[in-house]
Structures are given as C-alpha cells and as structure tokens.
Write an enzyme that holds these catalytic residues in place. Structure first.
Site, mmCIF file in Angstrom:
data_model
loop_
_atom_site.group_PDB
_atom_site.id
_atom_site.type_symbol
_atom_site.label_atom_id
_atom_site.label_comp_id
_atom_site.label_asym_id
_atom_site.label_seq_id
_atom_site.Cartn_x
_atom_site.Cartn_y
_atom_site.Cartn_z
ATOM 1 N N ASN A 11 48.382 114.065 -4.203
ATOM 2 C CA ASN A 11 49.500 114.789 -4.828
ATOM 3 C C ASN A 11 49.017 115.285 -6.188
ATOM 4 O O ASN A 11 48.874 114.499 -7.126
ATOM 5 C CB ASN A 11 50.688 113.825 -4.963
ATOM 6 C CG ASN A 11 51.863 114.452 -5.687
ATOM 7 O OD1 ASN A 11 51.848 115.650 -5.989
ATOM 8 N ND2 ASN A 11 52.880 113.651 -5.956
ATOM 9 N N LYS A 13 50.522 117.127 -8.215
ATOM 10 C CA LYS A 13 51.642 117.260 -9.168
ATOM 11 C C LYS A 13 51.554 118.594 -9.919
ATOM 12 O O LYS A 13 51.051 119.573 -9.366
ATOM 13 C CB LYS A 13 51.685 116.052 -10.119
ATOM 14 C CG LYS A 13 51.694 114.726 -9.334
ATOM 15 C CD LYS A 13 52.048 113.514 -10.146
ATOM 16 C CE LYS A 13 52.061 112.289 -9.238
ATOM 17 N NZ LYS A 13 52.446 111.063 -9.906
ATOM 18 N N HIS A 95 59.983 112.015 -4.038
ATOM 19 C CA HIS A 95 59.058 111.448 -5.028
ATOM 20 C C HIS A 95 59.861 110.957 -6.234
ATOM 21 O O HIS A 95 60.845 111.573 -6.635
ATOM 22 C CB HIS A 95 58.024 112.501 -5.459
ATOM 23 C CG HIS A 95 56.909 111.880 -6.225
ATOM 24 N ND1 HIS A 95 57.026 111.575 -7.561
ATOM 25 C CD2 HIS A 95 55.678 111.465 -5.850
ATOM 26 C CE1 HIS A 95 55.902 110.994 -7.960
ATOM 27 N NE2 HIS A 95 55.065 110.915 -6.949
ATOM 28 N N GLU A 97 59.360 111.133 -9.290
ATOM 29 C CA GLU A 97 59.512 112.094 -10.403
ATOM 30 C C GLU A 97 60.662 113.052 -10.127
ATOM 31 O O GLU A 97 61.362 113.480 -11.055
ATOM 32 C CB GLU A 97 58.171 112.820 -10.630
ATOM 33 C CG GLU A 97 57.172 111.891 -11.319
ATOM 34 C CD GLU A 97 55.731 112.062 -10.905
ATOM 35 O OE1 GLU A 97 55.371 113.103 -10.335
ATOM 36 O OE2 GLU A 97 54.950 111.117 -11.153
ATOM 37 N N GLU A 165 55.979 103.894 -3.276
ATOM 38 C CA GLU A 165 55.397 104.131 -4.597
ATOM 39 C C GLU A 165 56.256 103.449 -5.660
ATOM 40 O O GLU A 165 57.266 104.008 -6.100
ATOM 41 C CB GLU A 165 55.350 105.631 -4.901
ATOM 42 C CG GLU A 165 54.536 106.442 -3.922
ATOM 43 C CD GLU A 165 53.998 107.721 -4.569
ATOM 44 O OE1 GLU A 165 52.811 107.964 -4.410
ATOM 45 O OE2 GLU A 165 54.754 108.437 -5.237
ATOM 46 N N GLY A 171 51.002 106.492 -12.321
ATOM 47 C CA GLY A 171 50.421 107.092 -13.522
ATOM 48 C C GLY A 171 50.243 106.120 -14.677
ATOM 49 O O GLY A 171 49.980 106.527 -15.804
ATOM 50 N N SER A 211 48.699 104.505 -8.984
ATOM 51 C CA SER A 211 47.436 104.129 -9.626
ATOM 52 C C SER A 211 46.337 103.719 -8.645
ATOM 53 O O SER A 211 45.499 102.872 -8.970
ATOM 54 C CB SER A 211 47.668 103.037 -10.679
ATOM 55 O OG SER A 211 48.483 103.547 -11.738
#
Ligand code: G3P
Length: 249
Positions: A11, A13, A95, A97, A165, A171, A211
């Site tokens: 991904n 992003k 996701h 985010e 996730e 991240g 990560s």
C-alpha cells in the site's frame, strides 16, 4: 502461513512522484519474486495507469479506495467501474486511515465492499483496533464489529482478503509480535466459522499489516493463520518488498 496462496500487498498510500514511481516499478520488475505468492501493489490513483502499463503482469494492481456506488456526479471520487476499466483488479477498503482520519464508518465501508465486488473488483477488507482499545481489552470486540459490517454486506467471499492492521502498529515501527498477530488472526477465522461458514473460514486469507519489514516478516509468516501481509512504508522500497514477498519460503 496456512490458508491458500500467500498474499502480499504493497500500500503506497499518498506517496510518490513520477520519478520515484518509475524507479519503484523498475525495481519491482527486476526483483526475483516467489511464483507461488499473490503480489499486489496499490499506487495512488494518479499513478495507477502508469503503473499498470509499466509493471510486470506478475503483480496485480489495487486501488486504495473506491466510490460507494455507480459513478456520476461525485466530485473527486473514482468508481469501481473506472478502476476495472483501467485493469485494476483490487481495492483496499476500510483502511484505518480512511476510518479514523477521513471518518468513514462501518456501514459506508460495507456498502463500498458490496459495490466493488458487484463490479468484479476484489476487496482487501481492513480491520484493526486502536491502542486505547487494545489496552481496554476491546481488541476482539472492535475487530469483530468491523468484520460484521463487512460480513453483513458480502455474500460471496471468493474475492475477499481480510487485512488485520492494528492501528498502533501502522507506521509506528511497533510491529505486533507474531503471537499477538496470530491470536487475532485465529480469532477472526473462528468468527468467520461461527458467523459466515466453515468453508469461508477455511479459504479466506487473513493478512497482517503494521510495520512489516524485511527483518520481521519471516517470523510473522511462520504463524499458522498469517496468510500474507499488507505493507506500507517498506513497500516503497523494491528490494525490501521483494524480501517480504519471498518470506513465505
Ligand atoms: O496498509 C498498510 C499499512 O497501513 C501498514 O503501514 O507503514 O506500518 O507498513 P506500515
């Protein structure tokens, strides 16, 4: 790894420039990738066509989002039909985010999944708890609630991969331990068995994201219910992404 073909998604992003994308595609084209792995990359929309045209066919293309229904007067959105038209095979939905920064809710995400699947766009369905939810002992509750919203809108699971996730691992460099990830993956599989069917539980791939890198992937890949990865930061580096793809062997 245990269920079906190992699956590794990258991904990207909201990262990249024409130059960096050209370089990443060249690195991926040069990489020696294990044959028996489904490999998918998700560039930002504006680079999808460029990547589709220049990347080896051994890697499929995913979008990072899609509109909830048929295209039309929806400024700034991209429809599932348009993605299919471009040769895109997958879309990442739910996701964290998009859930927590953009504010998409379970129901909206469920509708997106149903619509994408109806257009033959395969779905990487993301779930995962925040740090405070884990600390409050709510990891399973949160994951199951997000999963239920997908399950309520999905009738055929053939074209769905679930990505676990944990938000605290995304991240942050704080990867879940293989045991932490395996525990949730096994619980997700069990939930599918109870609430969808034993068959769906046995064939649906559950991949881990948060990560993942070239150094921690091998231990994670050994876990029985970790069927692949969804990689963010490390997917921007071709050779490291290749190491992750090849970690199943
Ligand atoms: O979708 C992949 C992702 O959220 C994980 O990101 O950078 O922690 O690998 P990262």
């Amino acid at each position: 790894a245990g269920t079906g073909k190992f699956f590794v998604g990258g991904n990207w992003k909201c990262n990249g420039t024409m130059d960096s994308v050209t370089k990443l595609v060249a690195d991926l084209n040069d990489a020696k990738l294990e044959n028996d792995v489904d490999v998918v990359v998700a560039p930002p929309y504006i680079y999808l066509d460029k990547v589709k045209q220049s990347l080896t066919d051994l890697i499929e293309i995913s979008a990072q989002n899609s509109w909830v229904g048929k295209g039309g007067a929806f400024t700034g959105e991209i429809s599932a039909e348009q993605l299919i038209d471009l040769g895109c095979k997958w879309v990442i939905l739910g996701h964290s985010e998009r859930r927590h920064i953009i504010g998409e809710d379970d129901q909206f995400i469920g509708k997106k999944a149903a619509y994408a699947l109806s257009q033959n766009l395969k779905v990487i369905a993301c779930i995962g708890e925040k740090l405070e939810e884990r600390e409050a002992g709510k990891t399973f509750d949160v994951c199951f609630q997000q999963l239920k919203a997908f399950a309520d809108s999905i009738s055929d699971w053939t074209n769905v991969v679930i990505a676990y996730e944990p938000v605290w691992a995304i991240g942050t460099g704080k990867v879940a331990t293989p045991q932490q990830a395996q525990e949730v993956h096994a619980a997700v599989r069990d939930w599918l068995k109870k609430h969808v069917s034993a068959e769906v539980a046995s064939f649906t791939r559950i991949i881990y994201g948060g990560s993942v890198n070239g150094s921690n992937c091998a231990e994670l890949a050994k876990q029985e219910d970790i069927d692949g990865f969804l990689v963010g930061g490390a997917s921007l580096k071709g050779p490291e992404f290749a190491t992750i793809v090849n970690s199943v062997t």
